[in-house]
Design an enzyme around this catalytic site. Structure first.
Site, PDB file in Angstrom:
ATOM      1  N   LYS A 232       0.832  -1.212   0.000  1.00  0.00           N
ATOM      2  CA  LYS A 232       0.000   0.000   0.000  1.00  0.00           C
ATOM      3  C   LYS A 232       0.863   1.257   0.000  1.00  0.00           C
ATOM      4  O   LYS A 232       1.848   1.331   0.718  1.00  0.00           O
ATOM      5  CB  LYS A 232      -0.895   0.023   1.249  1.00  0.00           C
ATOM      6  CG  LYS A 232      -1.838  -1.147   1.342  1.00  0.00           C
ATOM      7  CD  LYS A 232      -2.570  -1.153   2.669  1.00  0.00           C
ATOM      8  CE  LYS A 232      -1.650  -1.389   3.845  1.00  0.00           C
ATOM      9  NZ  LYS A 232      -2.364  -1.583   5.124  1.00  0.00           N
ATOM     10  N   THR A 265      -7.181   9.844   8.524  1.00  0.00           N
ATOM     11  CA  THR A 265      -6.667   8.632   7.884  1.00  0.00           C
ATOM     12  C   THR A 265      -6.405   7.519   8.897  1.00  0.00           C
ATOM     13  O   THR A 265      -5.833   6.494   8.548  1.00  0.00           O
ATOM     14  CB  THR A 265      -5.339   8.932   7.149  1.00  0.00           C
ATOM     15  OG1 THR A 265      -4.438   9.516   8.091  1.00  0.00           O
ATOM     16  CG2 THR A 265      -5.544   9.876   5.989  1.00  0.00           C
ATOM     17  N   GLY A 267      -6.851   4.330  10.634  1.00  0.00           N
ATOM     18  CA  GLY A 267      -7.624   3.119  10.351  1.00  0.00           C
ATOM     19  C   GLY A 267      -7.799   2.801   8.881  1.00  0.00           C
ATOM     20  O   GLY A 267      -8.533   1.873   8.537  1.00  0.00           O
ATOM     21  N   THR A 268      -7.110   3.527   7.992  1.00  0.00           N
ATOM     22  CA  THR A 268      -7.297   3.246   6.558  1.00  0.00           C
ATOM     23  C   THR A 268      -6.822   1.837   6.199  1.00  0.00           C
ATOM     24  O   THR A 268      -7.455   1.144   5.402  1.00  0.00           O
ATOM     25  CB  THR A 268      -6.543   4.261   5.662  1.00  0.00           C
ATOM     26  OG1 THR A 268      -5.239   4.452   6.207  1.00  0.00           O
ATOM     27  CG2 THR A 268      -7.263   5.574   5.586  1.00  0.00           C
ATOM     28  N   GLY A 269      -5.694   1.432   6.807  1.00  0.00           N
ATOM     29  CA  GLY A 269      -5.152   0.108   6.491  1.00  0.00           C
ATOM     30  C   GLY A 269      -6.097  -0.993   6.943  1.00  0.00           C
ATOM     31  O   GLY A 269      -6.378  -1.946   6.199  1.00  0.00           O
ATOM     32  N   CYS A 270      -6.604  -0.875   8.175  1.00  0.00           N
ATOM     33  CA  CYS A 270      -7.537  -1.871   8.716  1.00  0.00           C
ATOM     34  C   CYS A 270      -8.796  -1.915   7.852  1.00  0.00           C
ATOM     35  O   CYS A 270      -9.329  -2.981   7.525  1.00  0.00           O
ATOM     36  CB  CYS A 270      -7.941  -1.520  10.142  1.00  0.00           C
ATOM     37  SG  CYS A 270      -6.546  -1.279  11.245  1.00  0.00           S
TER      38      CYS A 270
HETATM   39  N1  LIG Z   1      -5.250  10.480   1.780  1.00  0.00           N
HETATM   40  C1  LIG Z   1      -5.567   9.363   1.109  1.00  0.00           C
HETATM   41  N2  LIG Z   1      -6.321   9.448  -0.022  1.00  0.00           N
HETATM   42  C2  LIG Z   1      -6.654   8.340  -0.718  1.00  0.00           C
HETATM   43  N3  LIG Z   1      -6.265   7.105  -0.369  1.00  0.00           N
HETATM   44  C3  LIG Z   1      -5.504   6.950   0.731  1.00  0.00           C
HETATM   45  C4  LIG Z   1      -5.109   8.065   1.533  1.00  0.00           C
HETATM   46  N4  LIG Z   1      -4.338   7.611   2.563  1.00  0.00           N
HETATM   47  C5  LIG Z   1      -4.276   6.281   2.428  1.00  0.00           C
HETATM   48  N5  LIG Z   1      -4.958   5.865   1.319  1.00  0.00           N
HETATM   49  C6  LIG Z   1      -5.142   4.493   0.867  1.00  0.00           C
HETATM   50  O1  LIG Z   1      -5.507   3.769   2.029  1.00  0.00           O
HETATM   51  C7  LIG Z   1      -4.933   2.476   2.016  1.00  0.00           C
HETATM   52  C8  LIG Z   1      -4.102   2.276   3.263  1.00  0.00           C
HETATM   53  O2  LIG Z   1      -2.920   2.950   3.070  1.00  0.00           O
HETATM   54  P1  LIG Z   1      -1.672   3.106   4.004  1.00  0.00           P
HETATM   55  O3  LIG Z   1      -1.787   4.440   4.664  1.00  0.00           O
HETATM   56  O4  LIG Z   1      -0.466   2.901   3.185  1.00  0.00           O
HETATM   57  O5  LIG Z   1      -1.821   1.929   5.054  1.00  0.00           O
HETATM   58  P2  LIG Z   1      -1.782   1.896   6.639  1.00  0.00           P
HETATM   59  O6  LIG Z   1      -3.049   2.550   7.128  1.00  0.00           O
HETATM   60  O7  LIG Z   1      -1.724   0.456   6.976  1.00  0.00           O
HETATM   61  O8  LIG Z   1      -0.569   2.629   7.087  1.00  0.00           O
HETATM   62  C9  LIG Z   1      -4.172   2.390   0.710  1.00  0.00           C
HETATM   63  O9  LIG Z   1      -4.976   1.791  -0.275  1.00  0.00           O
HETATM   64  C10 LIG Z   1      -3.883   3.832   0.348  1.00  0.00           C
HETATM   65  O10 LIG Z   1      -3.707   3.976  -1.037  1.00  0.00           O
HETATM   66  C1  LIG Z   2      -5.666  -1.989  17.392  1.00  0.00           C
HETATM   67  C2  LIG Z   2      -5.090  -1.406  16.158  1.00  0.00           C
HETATM   68  N1  LIG Z   2      -4.907  -2.163  15.070  1.00  0.00           N
HETATM   69  C3  LIG Z   2      -4.382  -1.630  13.943  1.00  0.00           C
HETATM   70  C4  LIG Z   2      -4.034  -0.315  13.868  1.00  0.00           C
HETATM   71  C5  LIG Z   2      -3.454   0.261  12.605  1.00  0.00           C
HETATM   72  O1  LIG Z   2      -4.129   1.400  12.140  1.00  0.00           O
HETATM   73  P1  LIG Z   2      -4.016   1.923  10.640  1.00  0.00           P
HETATM   74  O2  LIG Z   2      -5.076   1.236   9.860  1.00  0.00           O
HETATM   75  O3  LIG Z   2      -4.263   3.397  10.713  1.00  0.00           O
HETATM   76  O4  LIG Z   2      -2.652   1.594  10.157  1.00  0.00           O
HETATM   77  C6  LIG Z   2      -4.235   0.468  15.018  1.00  0.00           C
HETATM   78  N2  LIG Z   2      -3.917   1.774  15.024  1.00  0.00           N
HETATM   79  N3  LIG Z   2      -4.774  -0.096  16.144  1.00  0.00           N
HETATM   80 MG   LIG Z   3      -1.701   0.162   9.079  1.00  0.00          MG
END
Ligand SMILES: Nc1ncnc2c1ncn2[C@@H]1O[C@H](COP(=O)(O)OP(=O)(O)O)[C@@H](O)[C@H]1O
Ligand SMILES: Cc1ncc(COP(=O)(O)O)c(N)n1
Ligand SMILES: [Mg+2]
Length: 559
Positions: A232, A265, A267-270
């Protein structure tokens, strides 16, 4: 899960999957509770039964094995909401309880591995799951337990989000888990979804900072055994588009989308991993499932961009925006915190001095870039005040700019203004709210965090705080300074506008970064209206603000 064929998975399991699944033991309970319903449950298999008299819709199921986020933006809570939004039943196995909010992670309490296993067995022996999604897995023992259970109770697909670090930068699982992740869990996964730091950790620490690194990392992670790898790109530097890289061992896909400008943003990954799991559970093949999940996340980010939940740097999403669109609610309430950017407060004496009507002063301020107006009239008679207010409101409505009345709720109600601004000794906020209803804007002048907290509890929308600098516009007004302003901001659950002696020469200092997230702008009297040209002086202040307040400027986290 090793060797699971996702194409076969897609076409085979949907039509034949049991309509209702339960244990014989549970069936007895059902019979006792609903004796007349027993004819509906005509045939029962080992751990399932089907109906002959009613057609029950099969509910797709995801089991999430993850940590709890007390702030409900990420972890289990995000997973449940994403699945609910996508029409999938989500069961939950909790691996850790985190004390967490929008500013970061304050504590982690890990659940013992045998109790993680117990939760999994409770779910899988009864409700079952089409897809298992894993998130925060803080210990080696927990990961081993999950692998063991999944070998006994295989599911159609396993999505592993290798959560190591929260968006806030706090560690959720240490490097100690990396080996067992690589060697035991990843080989069982149909999809693994690392972000850039997680991809880097999985491949031994090499930097992953651009798309070519992402491709290399995806390839290296694929070699560990998962069927698909989605690296990602949310952490890619720069302000351009968003690219995630998908590799299935043969084909590459660069999945690009536009970046949503937002602080929200957390929780976007979850959310993405759960949404993919949900789409897989509905029976979609891998690539369409990922595309649908990304679309859901992009829509949710877009719909959540204006939310103001928590005082930390990363706010949560409104996963269920289709059910309850808070953005829409705030439009109904008219108030948008961004409107506080350049808050013009008229002054009757100044207008008289410069020979202009209040409505002309309002027009000049709006044409120069004011984003909200307050009519402040301390001397005029009621009838005259009302006529001025009506004329000014006509101008403000023409431009779509909100207009509030200072102190006088009778005037505000008589001209149907957009709201009212109250001082500490004016009508109490709760009474004003009761009279104006939920849709009108109410602002309150506050000098202390305690006053701000009370104003919020009583139903105010924003706080005006000052005097930041000494002022002549208001008699006997105590100057609280920049420090006092910051203190009020940190204590205020609602947006704040700074007031008192602010002009082009010091507005930059008031709004300079880093600044509290809820400090939204400056309220100004003399610098706009005690001037020969209101349009020009407003433009000058607006350009100072434009230089200082960028749309996505960093903010000071609370903790
Ligand atoms: N500001 C944003 N606008 C659009 N898509 C986003 C944005 N931030 C994150 N994403 C998307 O959200 C998903 C999670 O991204 P990322 O931030 O890399 O993961 P994590 O939350 O695990 O750190 C990916 O598909 C990324 O492209
Ligand atoms: C309990 C728990 N699990 C996972 C994430 C990752 O969060 P994110 O989706 O922003 O990377 C978090 N902040 N807390
Ligand atoms: Mg994450």
């Amino acid at each position: 899960m090793q060797g699971a064929n996702l194409v076969g998975f897609n076409t085979n399991f949907l039509p034949t999957f049991p309509i209702l699944k339960t244990t014989p033991h549970l069936f007895c309970h059902l019979k006792q509770a609903y004796p007349t319903a027993s004819s509906t449950f005509a045939s029962m298999g080992n751990d399932e039964f089907t109906t002959t008299t009613t057609t029950t819709v099969r509910v797709p199921r995801v089991l999430t094995v993850a940590g709890s986020d007390s702030g409900a933006g990420a972890g289990i809570q995000a997973d449940m909401k994403a699945c609910a939004a996508l029409g999938v039943y989500c069961t939950t196995v909790i691996t850790a309880v985190t004390a967490q909010n929008t500013a970061g992670v304050q504590g982690i309490h890990t659940v013992p591995a045998d109790f993680v296993e117990k939760q999994m067995l409770s779910v899988l022996t009864d409700i079952g799951a089409d897809v298992v999604k894993t998130g925060m897995l803080p210990t080696v023992d927990i990961i081993r337990s999950i692998c063991d259970v999944l070998k006994t109770y295989p599911v159609k697909a396993l999505v592993v989000d290798p959560v190591l670090v929260a968006t806030s930068g706090d560690e959720l699982a240490g490097p100690a888990v990396l080996d067992v992740l690589r060697e035991e869990l990843l080989p069982m996964a149909d999809l693994v979804t690392p972000n850039l730091p997680e991809a880097s950790a999985l491949i031994g620490g090499e930097n992953v900072v651009n798309i070519s690194d992402m491709r290399e990392a995806a390839q290296a992670i694929h070699a560990l055994g998962p069927r698909n790898v989605l690296v990602k790109g949310g952490h890619l530097p720069g302000t351009g588009g968003m690219v995630d890289v998908l590799y299935d061992g043969v084909d590459w896909h660069e999945l690009s989308g536009s970046r949503v400008e937002t602080h929200n943003t957390h929780g976007t990954g979850c959310t993405l991993a759960s949404a993919i799991a949900a789409e897989l559970a509905k029976g979609h093949p891998m690539l369409p499932a990922i595309l649908a999940a990304k679309q859901y996340l992009a829509d949710t980010l877009q719909q959540s961009a204006g939310l103001n939940i928590g005082r930390g740097a990363q706010g949560p999403l409104n996963h269920l925006y289709k059910l309850s669109n808070w953005g829409k609610t705030s439009t109904e309430r008219q108030f948008k915190p961004e409107a506080l950017l350049l808050y013009a407060v008229t002054d009757a004496a100044m207008n008289k001095r410069w020979g202009r009507s209040t409505a002309d002063a309002v027009r000049g301020a709006i044409e120069g870039g004011a984003t909200i107006i307050q009519i402040r009239e301390k001397e005029a008679e009621t009838g005259e005040f009302l006529r001025e207010a009506e004329a000014s409101l006509k101008v403000a409505r023409h431009y779509g700019i909100p207009l509030l009345i200072n102190d006088r709720i009778d005037i505000a109600m008589a001209c149907d203004a957009d709201g009212i601004h109250l001082g500490q000794s004016d009508l109490p906020v709760a009474q004003a709210r009761a009279l104006l209803g939920p849709e009108k804007i109410i602002g309150v002048s506050c000098k202390t965090p305690e006053q701000a907290e009370k104003a919020w509890k009583d139903g105010a929308d924003y706080i005006g705080s000052g005097g930041v600098y000494p002022t002549t516009t208001k008699k006997d007004n105590k100057t609280i300074g920049l420090d006092g302003l910051r203190e009020v901001c940190y204590g205020s659950p609602i947006p704040v506008v700074a007031i008192g002696g602010i002009s082009t020469s010091n507005a930059g200092q008031v709004m300079q970064e880093p600044r509290p997230q809820n400090l939204k702008g400056v309220a100004v009297v003399s610098a706009l209206f005690n001037q020969a040209d209101v349009v020009a002086s407003t433009q000058a202040l607006r350009s100072v603000l434009a230089r200082t307040v960028k749309k996505s400027s960093p903010v000071v986290p609370l903790l």
